[in-house]
Design a protein around this motif. Structure first.
Motif, PDB file in Angstrom:
ATOM      1  N   ALA A 108       0.828  -1.208   0.000  1.00 51.31           N
ATOM      2  CA  ALA A 108       0.000   0.000   0.000  1.00 51.31           C
ATOM      3  C   ALA A 108       0.860   1.255   0.000  1.00 51.31           C
ATOM      4  O   ALA A 108       0.401   2.310  -0.418  1.00 51.31           O
ATOM      5  N   ASP A 124       4.117 -13.105  -2.930  1.00 49.76           N
ATOM      6  CA  ASP A 124       2.875 -13.543  -3.554  1.00 49.76           C
ATOM      7  C   ASP A 124       3.048 -14.913  -4.197  1.00 49.76           C
ATOM      8  O   ASP A 124       2.205 -15.805  -4.036  1.00 49.76           O
ATOM      9  N   ARG A 145      -6.257 -19.671  -5.779  1.00 48.37           N
ATOM     10  CA  ARG A 145      -6.549 -18.239  -5.746  1.00 48.37           C
ATOM     11  C   ARG A 145      -7.601 -17.928  -4.685  1.00 48.37           C
ATOM     12  O   ARG A 145      -7.542 -16.879  -4.034  1.00 48.37           O
ATOM     13  N   ARG A 146      -8.536 -18.817  -4.495  1.00 48.33           N
ATOM     14  CA  ARG A 146      -9.523 -18.593  -3.431  1.00 48.33           C
ATOM     15  C   ARG A 146      -8.859 -18.627  -2.058  1.00 48.33           C
ATOM     16  O   ARG A 146      -9.209 -17.852  -1.165  1.00 48.33           O
ATOM     17  N   VAL A 148      -5.810 -17.750  -1.425  1.00 47.50           N
ATOM     18  CA  VAL A 148      -5.096 -16.483  -1.268  1.00 47.50           C
ATOM     19  C   VAL A 148      -6.059 -15.388  -0.829  1.00 47.50           C
ATOM     20  O   VAL A 148      -5.736 -14.556   0.026  1.00 47.50           O
ATOM     21  N   VAL A 149      -7.254 -15.404  -1.407  1.00 43.50           N
ATOM     22  CA  VAL A 149      -8.282 -14.452  -0.978  1.00 43.50           C
ATOM     23  C   VAL A 149      -8.543 -14.609   0.517  1.00 43.50           C
ATOM     24  O   VAL A 149      -8.643 -13.620   1.261  1.00 43.50           O
ATOM     25  N   VAL A 152      -5.552 -13.086   2.586  1.00 44.46           N
ATOM     26  CA  VAL A 152      -5.536 -11.624   2.598  1.00 44.46           C
ATOM     27  C   VAL A 152      -6.681 -11.088   3.437  1.00 44.46           C
ATOM     28  O   VAL A 152      -6.499 -10.187   4.270  1.00 44.46           O
ATOM     29  N   GLY A 153      -7.852 -11.647   3.217  1.00 46.83           N
ATOM     30  CA  GLY A 153      -9.001 -11.181   3.979  1.00 46.83           C
ATOM     31  C   GLY A 153      -8.844 -11.424   5.460  1.00 46.83           C
ATOM     32  O   GLY A 153      -9.269 -10.605   6.278  1.00 46.83           O
ATOM     33  N   HIS A 156      -5.997  -8.754   6.866  1.00 47.93           N
ATOM     34  CA  HIS A 156      -6.447  -7.369   6.833  1.00 47.93           C
ATOM     35  C   HIS A 156      -7.696  -7.169   7.675  1.00 47.93           C
ATOM     36  O   HIS A 156      -7.811  -6.166   8.397  1.00 47.93           O
TER      37      HIS A 156
ATOM     38  N   ALA B 104      -8.398   0.346   2.695  1.00 43.11           N
ATOM     39  CA  ALA B 104      -7.326  -0.568   3.088  1.00 43.11           C
ATOM     40  C   ALA B 104      -5.970   0.101   2.910  1.00 43.11           C
ATOM     41  O   ALA B 104      -5.087  -0.011   3.770  1.00 43.11           O
ATOM     42  N   ASN B 105      -5.803   0.812   1.809  1.00 38.41           N
ATOM     43  CA  ASN B 105      -4.535   1.500   1.581  1.00 38.41           C
ATOM     44  C   ASN B 105      -4.293   2.546   2.658  1.00 38.41           C
ATOM     45  O   ASN B 105      -3.182   2.666   3.190  1.00 38.41           O
ATOM     46  N   VAL B 152     -12.269  -8.014   1.121  1.00 34.29           N
ATOM     47  CA  VAL B 152     -10.889  -7.562   1.312  1.00 34.29           C
ATOM     48  C   VAL B 152      -9.938  -8.377   0.438  1.00 34.29           C
ATOM     49  O   VAL B 152      -9.062  -7.824  -0.236  1.00 34.29           O
ATOM     50  N   GLY B 153     -10.134  -9.672   0.455  1.00 35.61           N
ATOM     51  CA  GLY B 153      -9.263 -10.512  -0.350  1.00 35.61           C
ATOM     52  C   GLY B 153      -9.396 -10.223  -1.829  1.00 35.61           C
ATOM     53  O   GLY B 153      -8.409 -10.275  -2.570  1.00 35.61           O
ATOM     54  N   ALA B 154     -10.592  -9.895  -2.259  1.00 35.33           N
ATOM     55  CA  ALA B 154     -10.814  -9.611  -3.674  1.00 35.33           C
ATOM     56  C   ALA B 154     -10.011  -8.388  -4.112  1.00 35.33           C
ATOM     57  O   ALA B 154      -9.229  -8.455  -5.069  1.00 35.33           O
ATOM     58  N   HIS B 156      -7.609  -6.554  -2.541  1.00 38.12           N
ATOM     59  CA  HIS B 156      -6.165  -6.568  -2.355  1.00 38.12           C
ATOM     60  C   HIS B 156      -5.495  -7.573  -3.292  1.00 38.12           C
ATOM     61  O   HIS B 156      -4.447  -7.283  -3.875  1.00 38.12           O
ATOM     62  N   LYS B 159      -5.204  -6.272  -6.672  1.00 41.28           N
ATOM     63  CA  LYS B 159      -4.208  -5.207  -6.754  1.00 41.28           C
ATOM     64  C   LYS B 159      -2.796  -5.769  -6.883  1.00 41.28           C
ATOM     65  O   LYS B 159      -2.075  -5.442  -7.816  1.00 41.28           O
ATOM     66  N   VAL B 160      -2.420  -6.619  -5.929  1.00 44.44           N
ATOM     67  CA  VAL B 160      -1.022  -7.057  -5.926  1.00 44.44           C
ATOM     68  C   VAL B 160      -0.726  -8.017  -7.078  1.00 44.44           C
ATOM     69  O   VAL B 160       0.412  -8.101  -7.526  1.00 44.44           O
ATOM     70  N   ARG B 161      -1.716  -8.728  -7.568  1.00 43.11           N
ATOM     71  CA  ARG B 161      -1.466  -9.659  -8.658  1.00 43.11           C
ATOM     72  C   ARG B 161      -1.759  -9.038 -10.013  1.00 43.11           C
ATOM     73  O   ARG B 161      -1.535  -9.669 -11.041  1.00 43.11           O
ATOM     74  N   ARG B 165      -9.159 -11.320 -12.287  1.00 45.44           N
ATOM     75  CA  ARG B 165      -9.811 -12.606 -12.055  1.00 45.44           C
ATOM     76  C   ARG B 165      -9.999 -12.893 -10.570  1.00 45.44           C
ATOM     77  O   ARG B 165     -10.911 -13.633 -10.184  1.00 45.44           O
ATOM     78  N   VAL B 166      -9.108 -12.350  -9.760  1.00 37.94           N
ATOM     79  CA  VAL B 166      -9.191 -12.610  -8.324  1.00 37.94           C
ATOM     80  C   VAL B 166     -10.539 -12.160  -7.777  1.00 37.94           C
ATOM     81  O   VAL B 166     -11.096 -12.791  -6.877  1.00 37.94           O
ATOM     82  N   ASP B 169     -12.910 -14.858  -8.417  1.00 35.84           N
ATOM     83  CA  ASP B 169     -12.708 -15.950  -7.456  1.00 35.84           C
ATOM     84  C   ASP B 169     -13.380 -15.628  -6.126  1.00 35.84           C
ATOM     85  O   ASP B 169     -14.062 -16.475  -5.539  1.00 35.84           O
ATOM     86  N   ALA B 170     -13.165 -14.405  -5.668  1.00 35.06           N
ATOM     87  CA  ALA B 170     -13.761 -14.008  -4.390  1.00 35.06           C
ATOM     88  C   ALA B 170     -15.281 -14.002  -4.486  1.00 35.06           C
ATOM     89  O   ALA B 170     -15.969 -14.355  -3.517  1.00 35.06           O
TER      90      ALA B 170
END
Lengths: 181, 181
Positions: A108, A124, A145-146, A148-149, A152-153, A156, B104-105, B152-154, B156, B159-161, B165-166, B169-170
């Motif tokens: 961020a 990552d 990928r789910r 990873v979601v 992160v969730g 945070h 979040a940022n 949040v996972g979606a 972030h 963003k980082v990837r 598509r993330v 997934d979320a």
DNA sequence: ATAGTACTAGACAGAACGGTCTAGACACTG
DNA sequence: CAGTGTCTAGACCGTTCTGTCTAGTACTAT
């Protein structure tokens, strides 16, 4: 060449503590060296710039994460690996100096052009690789990928809500999404 | 008293753009006023300090989020409300100025003691309230907390990837966790 | 016409920042 | 003993930052 450099180690430790809790831009060089109990010249003998120190802090955190991943992968089956991982996250989220994921926080602040941001990409990848090994799937699969979601969730959410229960919620979500897949 | 203040509005718009894309600490006052096409004195006639401008930027973003929530809640049933919400997130994630969730940022930069961070708490509450209304559940229920994890996972993760598509997934995860609950 | 308001342009101050440099203390090694 | 490398303490430099101040301009209401 480099037998053991306590000054450098103390600098990285102090930087880790301060950068993590206060943010990178909000923490000045003088505060880091004061916390490390080190002269300013020692900083610039070991690192070319503050950015290099930031990168070293992130690389150190990445190394610790890799060890955590490896420990979780010693568990015998996917659900216990995931459970072990999220249990450790939950334990970390109860600490009073918990401030979320250090890589998310750095992301961020740093922006994509910062040289230290390559470590964020490394993390990552390492995270996706860990989840892939944990559930015996491909690192780019939707299931990974789910997960990873969920990670992160979890971190945070626990940070902004000051509530470690969020990690448990994310763990439930992770276990459920794996068992369904 | 305050019929219409274009200078103030331009300042908030410029601040939103720059703070969001570059980060708050990384963006100086001079850059904001240059982008806004406004004199420095106009900034300090409208805001007591940079922190006040940051807070105004976040309050403005919160207001836009509330409108987004309200639009999604016009959908008839929980799955279409969630689908509408995550579809809008996915659309936002494809924009080239996408940089994740502004709250979040800001949370990663501001720290808990910053006065503007109360807006972050407000957003957190508004988000939980939205999900609670969307699925007809209590704002503190595990189902809602899992949806917050997905949100949040979606953002972030996308963003980082650098991978929209993330968000999809979320969204899958969110829909699945709701239908299971 | 005049007073008030909102604005622009930019110099300026004070502090904090990252980074350099000098001077010297200490330990180890030949 | 001399030499080398790592360290400390802190003065110092140039830049950048937030925030203040002065001076002057455009518009509007009375």
């Amino acid at each position: 060449m480099s037998p053991a450099r306590p000054a450098r180690d103390r600098l990285v430790a102090a930087a880790a503590d301060l950068f993590y809790r206060q943010g990178i831009h909000a923490t000045g060089i003088d505060e880091v060296i004061a916390r490390a109990g080190v002269a300013k010249a020692s900083l610039y003998n070991n690192f070319a710039s503050k950015d290099e120190l930031v990168a070293a802090y992130l690389r150190d955190a990445l190394e610790r994460s890799r060890r955590l991943f490896a420990e979780c992968l010693t568990e015998p089956d996917p659900p216990s690996r995931l459970r072990s991982f999220f249990d450790r996250l939950a334990a970390g989220a109860t600490r009073d100096d918990f401030a979320g994921c250090p890589f998310a926080n750095a992301a961020a602040e740093l922006g994509p052009r910062d040289p230290a941001s390559s470590v964020l990409v490394d993390f990552d990848r390492a995270l996706a690789d860990f989840f892939a090994r944990a559930i015996d799937d491909a690192p780019d699969s939707p299931a990974v990928r789910r997960l990873v979601v969920c990670y992160v969730g979890a971190l945070h959410g626990a940070k902004v809500r000051h509530d470690p229960r969020v990690v448990a919620d994310a763990a439930d979500l992770a276990l459920a999404t794996w068992s369904r897949a």
